[in-house]
Design an enzyme around this catalytic site. Structure first.
Site: not given
Ligand code: ADP
Ligand code: 3PG
Ligand code: MG
Length: 390
Positions: A39, A200, A349
């Site tokens: 990233r 989540k 990620g």
């Protein structure tokens, strides 16, 4: 929307929002290594462009979810170290994002200097999109560049507050992601298989709903599937879940034949990987057990569906991949996607870092720096960070 070619940056203080949210499973060797830094690498074109343009570069980044408090191990010092290595030049890392000391340091900047502000999420004002906070940040610079595609689904101060106060544009990474992902949206091929795992369900439920229309198959796993398994009426023991999401999850069409949740799982009494684990049908998880990965029948089911896909979208691990024993499901899914000759895009990620560890990055058509952001974009929703740019 404007792009960086539309500005003259010479001797200007440029606030650049980047997504340096590298995976939290660092610390294998105490440093960010080349499996974890992709990233950071992805923002180098913008940083290098601004350096060539003789800008004064002020980087704004977040790391993890410190919930508006200072969390020592979520400081950006390791990120600074890695960035210096990648750029082969010094980066001045500050211990705060606003205030007198920060203003003083920025006042001393020369063209070609790079300053990295401390983890912006140490301030609760970031997440609350506090306008005074955004104004204080804006006062540090003269132009705002958003290059944080991976965070552009968050309506936070440094994402949507800042561009209200400064001339603004998209960085090269944001521009590239928009171009690439738009192509996928416009030229969808079928069967389209969308795989969603990870932590989540609350952040991903909207996309799951959207993809129930668009995709031919939707494979759900990881901790978020625990909430689904629970909503289906099964016992999930001590598994990670979001109980407050159960009612919302029940509203999904859980019997839709396109939707595939795990049929069997790997369970253990704790998540250390040191205690024994077993494979269980989802109907047979014990009170003191946790679901930590998908089981062999689920792997078979998922890989068969993936092998028939023309287009695959993947975000979020199938299990607790930080623990090798529970990374098997994610590994098998990664290999199945890599083997599929069709079009594939993977984001997130943790997911992308895992692919890098497996050495499979070059088998994927497009690696996106967005996790939630990629899903939201591909579901055809507008990202607040993109909307906020002029
Ligand atoms: P990404 O970063 O790729 O977008 P997420 O951040 O949504 O993915 O989710 C990654 C996290 O989800 C990882 O830390 C992983 O360990 C966790 N996870 C996945 N499945 C489980 C599970 N069954 N129990 C606990 N954690 C899980
Ligand atoms: C990501 O890792 O997906 C982005 O950096 C956003 O992080 P967040 O999910 O903690 O907002
Ligand atoms: Mg993550």
């Amino acid at each position: 929307m404007k792009f960086i070619r539309d500005f003259n940056f010479e001797h200007k203080r440029v606030l650049v929002r980047v997504d340096f949210n590298v995976p939290l499973w660092l610390g294998k060797n105490g440093d960010i290594d080349n499996e974890e830094d992709w990233r950071i690498e992805a923002t180098l074109p913008t940083i290098n462009y601004l350096l060539e343009q003789k800008a004064k570069i002020i980087l704004i980044a977040h790391f993890g979810r410190p919930n508006g408090k200072i969390v020592e191990n979520l400081r950006l010092d390791l990120v600074k170290k890695r960035l210096e290595k990648l750029l082969a030049r010094p980066v001045i890392k500050l211990n705060d994002c606003i205030g007198e000391e920060v203003e003083k340091q920025i006042g001393n900047m020369q063209a070609g200097d790079i300053v990295l502000l401390e983890n912006i999420r140490f301030y609760p004002e970031e997440k609350n999109n506090d306008s005074d906070f955004a104004k204080q940040l804006a006062d540090l610079g003269e132009i705002y560049v958003n290059d944080a595609f991976g965070t552009s689904h968050r309506a936070h101060a440094s994402i949507i507050g800042l561009p209200k106060y400064l001339p603004n544009c998209a960085g090269l990474l944001l521009e590239k992601e928009i171009k690439f992902l738009s192509k996928i949206l416009e030229k969808t091929e079928h069967p389209l298989v969308v795989i969603v795992g990870g932590a989540k369900i609350s952040t991903k439920i909207k996309f799951i709903k959207n993809f129930l229309d668009k995709a031919d198959n939707l494979l759900l796993a990881g901790a978020l599937a625990n909430t689904i398994i629970s909503a289906k009426g099964f016992n999930i023991g001590k598994s990670v879940t979001e109980e407050e999401m159960i009612e919302e999850t029940k509203k999904l069409d859980l019997d839709n034949p396109k939707l595939h949740a795990p049929v069997d799982v790997a369970v253990s009494v704790d998540s250390s990987g040191k205690t024994s684990s077993r494979i269980s049908l989802i109907s047979n998880v014990k009170k003191d057990e946790m679901i930590l990965d998908i089981g062999p029948d689920t792997i078979k089911l998922f890989t068969r569906i993936i092998s028939q896909a023309k287009m695959v979208v993947w975000n979020g691990p199938m299990g607790l991949l930080e623990v090798e024993k529970f990374s098997l499901g994610s590994r098998e899914i990664a290999h199945a996607i890599a083997k599929n000759p069709g079009f594939s895009t993977v984001g997130g990620g943790d997911t992308v870092a895992f692919l890098e560890e497996l050495g499979l990055l070059d088998k994927i058509t497009h690696i996106s720096t967005g996790g939630g952001a990629m899903l939201k974009f591909l579901a055809g929703e507008k990202l607040p960070g993109i909307e906020a740019l002029e």
